[in-house]
Design an enzyme around this catalytic site. Structure first.
Site, mmCIF file in Angstrom:
data_model
loop_
_atom_site.group_PDB
_atom_site.id
_atom_site.type_symbol
_atom_site.label_atom_id
_atom_site.label_comp_id
_atom_site.label_asym_id
_atom_site.label_seq_id
_atom_site.Cartn_x
_atom_site.Cartn_y
_atom_site.Cartn_z
ATOM 1 N N ALA A 225 0.808 -1.069 -0.089
ATOM 2 C CA ALA A 225 0.007 0.039 -0.034
ATOM 3 C C ALA A 225 0.967 1.263 -0.190
ATOM 4 C CB ALA A 225 -0.862 0.059 1.243
ATOM 5 N N LYS B 183 7.617 4.190 16.408
ATOM 6 C CA LYS B 183 7.713 4.558 17.739
ATOM 7 C C LYS B 183 6.635 5.753 18.348
ATOM 8 C CE LYS B 183 11.115 8.098 16.253
ATOM 9 N NZ LYS B 183 11.298 7.849 15.045
ATOM 10 N N GLU C 25 11.156 -4.198 16.892
ATOM 11 C CA GLU C 25 12.785 -3.865 16.852
ATOM 12 C C GLU C 25 13.341 -2.433 16.232
ATOM 13 O OE1 GLU C 25 15.531 -4.285 18.570
ATOM 14 O OE2 GLU C 25 15.472 -6.387 18.267
ATOM 15 N N GLY D 222 17.115 1.712 15.742
ATOM 16 C CA GLY D 222 17.341 1.370 14.024
ATOM 17 C C GLY D 222 17.476 -0.229 14.241
ATOM 18 N N GLY E 169 21.563 15.665 5.999
ATOM 19 C CA GLY E 169 20.407 14.905 6.099
ATOM 20 C C GLY E 169 20.288 14.354 7.591
ATOM 21 N N GLU F 148 16.269 17.449 10.446
ATOM 22 C CA GLU F 148 15.392 17.796 9.721
ATOM 23 C C GLU F 148 15.525 19.377 9.581
ATOM 24 O OE1 GLU F 148 12.837 16.073 8.629
ATOM 25 O OE2 GLU F 148 13.693 14.223 9.503
ATOM 26 N N ASP G 217 11.936 12.656 19.918
ATOM 27 C CA ASP G 217 12.059 11.397 19.270
ATOM 28 C C ASP G 217 12.647 10.571 20.285
ATOM 29 O OD1 ASP G 217 12.855 9.894 17.058
ATOM 30 O OD2 ASP G 217 14.741 9.987 17.939
ATOM 31 N N LYS H 226 11.080 7.121 22.302
ATOM 32 C CA LYS H 226 11.926 5.707 22.326
ATOM 33 C C LYS H 226 12.226 5.054 23.875
ATOM 34 C CE LYS H 226 14.221 6.743 17.909
ATOM 35 N NZ LYS H 226 15.468 7.542 17.663
ATOM 36 N N GLY I 98 18.352 5.056 9.040
ATOM 37 C CA GLY I 98 18.844 4.980 7.984
ATOM 38 C C GLY I 98 18.051 3.917 7.261
#
Lengths: 453, 453
Positions: A63, A125, A149, A154, A207, A210, A221, A225, A328
């Site tokens: 999707a 998350k 996981e 990551g 990169g 943001e 963030d 977590k 990544g």
């Protein structure tokens, strides 16, 4: 086409004799960086996975938001749809991999999949940190896997070791560098003497950050977590909004240099610890995200650039650390794939990882937490200043471990490191210090972790 | 008493409804430090494990050498016997935990258990590094678990992440600090300037090193562990005697100080890497254990004291590191317990971890391996020496990355770091250097790893 119902194509009893592999078809929700990397990894490793597990995993439907967008992921155009729920509900889809992110509509899609008895793999998350309680309970009630996981750190195997290798291990504390962007910024400030703004700009160019870096630098963030880690480690639900958060924007290259001279690195870390027993017998936990001074001899101090690491203090196992890429496409896809193999094998065996159904955790308020502190005060450089400053610490029972003066005259600063003290006492001390005419600024207040004092 | 035959007491289909737990009884072979710690952990965590997995694990019988010895492990005297094989063969024992160590009689006991279809948990690296091939094949043929998390790196979850989280991940290289004794010795030499003999004596006093330290300092212990890691990572059998071994006794505090000035730590490490493709399409691997210069910025460089760490370079997942306690009763028992829960759940579900049946690996001879080198030569301090020394490097195509002179007159030394070179070319160069009248001693020859040059 074969559906892999648990009882129709079991793992052969004697794995030595070649037998037709059980087939499991996944529905992929989202096909961006991570989804594309997952499709490639699945293709590359299909034969190895089949040889090791006896299960053949294929992508049955995908999707996406924009079906016209060209995607070089080796999947036929007929697999794509924009109707996300139809993928979840497709009877030929055995396992759902949710990679669309955000709370809505991910929540409904994951809930529906679990309701249909389909295992779900997610790296979301935000979803888990807000609606984890209901989703874990739904997975538990349905007896199917909900694996995540990829949601924390990551590519680093963390959830599986916590859940399986350390089952029942009483964990005193977890300290983690779980946001690669802030670790990159602090590394550049430390190694090149860059200012916060310079390092942030560099992270944005590469990169790693943001354009609007709030989610990273203000700790949102990391808080999500940390909530997930706390839930799994202590077996009780902690939500993102229960995590005390402090950002890194106030840290200067000078603070980092002073800390280094005192034998510390400044890192943005999450601290998840058992603070006591709750009234109901469950653990009372403390969960917070903030910059901290970490001793240079501590393994977390040498985690550089955008790497992540989770340091755990266990009762029997002792100190453990898991280090690797926290973000990544490929590292994240690698984590998703590990979960996927697990869920596929479990499905064929009609078993599941059984996270358990958790109660809400008792979260200790930040005012009651204990920590040592690094404090940097701008003061008037005149005799008697230290005595007046020290008096304020004494009034609130905050004991001083070390003090040094930096600079002279207008640039004079007093640097203190305290012994372990209660947050509220430190805040009271700071309020009193701000009242003093000889203190022109309380510049930095940073916790010290990792060398109990 | 309940036997936990796979089909008699399955996990309830709906784990939400309380149901009688499946019971699994283990036979413990050996009850020393690790066995005693395991018995205590099992007791402490029984209810948590049962709540999370639906399986109740109890110790059914214990084989010991001396039944009269008093053991404070909370097990009834009636469980103990000196007849080890009778424990393995007892029909009421479902899973065998082998903790007696050494090759014989462990090999026969493990083989017999597998033949009887009983899962085996072992921490016996010597056994696996010599007879792994036959035992993995026996487990595979019987379709039962043979788990050995504790055999490598003690309490650190490593085998499970390799086997499950990273299934199919192509691994370029693994570098590990997998012997705590040598890491402790080198840490003391580095941080206190202690001599090798002083640091060894300190390690012996603390119980980190044996009275006869050969197995640790000559790399035998690390070689056995490296063979097991290589086997699991590359899916092909490597035996301990195929691992190239060099000890740490030749390293001086002065080498460590010079290396630090050049930006390196000296660590005793295992290197396991893919060297190419074997003739049969399987991997050709290189496996060696030796002291090495590791860049101070590399995560392995900050692994201190008796800690272990395994650093892995994966294709998709990137760099990973697992850090923790490599030895000790409780960390090792923690690893055994993780395996035990896994095997117990698998047994109840009639599944197994399926290591696979491995062919022998093609192991590249050490003469053909590539590495950069640190070389320290004692030379006569006179004009023209460097040119004559450098000429020898040139003759064999060994390219020099950096050179510096240390000391003057009789104490003069030349320190070289080479670019990546073939071992045989370096050995030819060294032989030629030893022939020169101006070179009085080739003091240290240490590989440089972790910064490809």
């Amino acid at each position: 086409m074969t559906t892999a119902a648990p009882d129709s194509t079991p793992i052969p009893a004697d794995p030595g004799s070649p037998a037709p592999a059980a087939r499991v078809r996944i529905g992929l929700l989202g096909c961006g960086t991570v989804g594309g990397a997952l499709a490639r990894l699945l293709e590359e490793r299909r034969s190895t996975i089949e040889a090791r597990t006896g299960v053949e995993i294929s992508i049955g439907r995908v999707a996406v938001r924009d079906i016209a967008k060209s995607r070089d992921v080796g999947l036929g155009a007929e697999l794509f749809t924009t109707d996300t729920m139809s993928v979840v509900e497709d009877p030929e889809i055995d396992i759902v991999v949710e990679l669309i992110g955000g709370v809505d509509p991910a929540r409904d899609l994951v809930a529906r999949a679990l309701e249909l008895g389909k295992p779900v793999i997610t790296g979301n998350k935000a979803l888990l940190a807000v609606h984890g309680a209901g989703l874990y309970a739904a997975a538990d009630a349905a007896g199917v896997d909900l694996l995540f996981e990829a949601a924390v750190a990551g590519g680093i195997p963390l959830m599986r070791p916590l859940r399986e290798s350390l089952v029942g291990e009483p964990v005193t504390r977890v300290m983690g560098i779980i946001n690669g962007t802030t670790n990159y910024i602090l590394t550049r400030m430390s190694e090149e003497g860059a200012s916060y703004d310079e390092a942030l700009a560099e992270a944005q160019e590469l990169g790693y950050a943001e354009e609007d870096p709030t989610a990273d630098v203000e700790g949102h963030d990391a808080a999500a977590k940390a909530a997930i880690i706390a839930t799994i480690v202590y077996g009780a639900i902690v939500q993102a909004d229960e995590v005390h958060r402090e950002g890194i924007a106030g840290i200067t290259a000078d603070d980092i240099a002073v800390a280094a001279r005192l034998g510390y690195a400044i890192k943005a870390i999450a601290v998840i610890e058992k603070a006591g027993e709750g009234a109901d017998g469950g653990p009372e936990v403390a969960v917070r995200v903030h910059p901290a001074l970490v001793p240079l001899t501590h393994p977390l101090a040498s985690v550089r650039d955008s790497f992540n690491a989770i340091f755990l203090e266990g009762d029997a196992v002792g100190d453990l650390m898991f280090y690797g890429r926290g973000a990544g496409g490929e590292p994240t896809a690698s984590a998703i794939l590990g979960d996927l193999v697990d869920a596929a094998v479990n499905r064929v065996n009609a078993s599941s990882a059984r996270i358990g159904s958790f109660a809400r955790a008792v979260v200790r308020p930040v005012a009651d937490l204990l920590s040592a502190y690094y404090l940097s005060l701008a003061v008037v450089d005149q005799p008697g200043v230290l005595a007046r400053v020290a008096e304020q610490f004494g009034r609130f029972g905050v004991s001083i471990r070390s003090m040094e003066q930096q600079g002279l005259g207008d640039g004079a600063r007093l640097i203190f490191i305290t012994h372990t003290s209660r947050e509220s006492a430190v805040q009271d001390t700071l309020a009193a210090l701000r009242e003093l005419d000889i203190v022109s600024d309380v510049h930095a207040v940073v916790r010290v972790v990792g060398d109990e004092i």
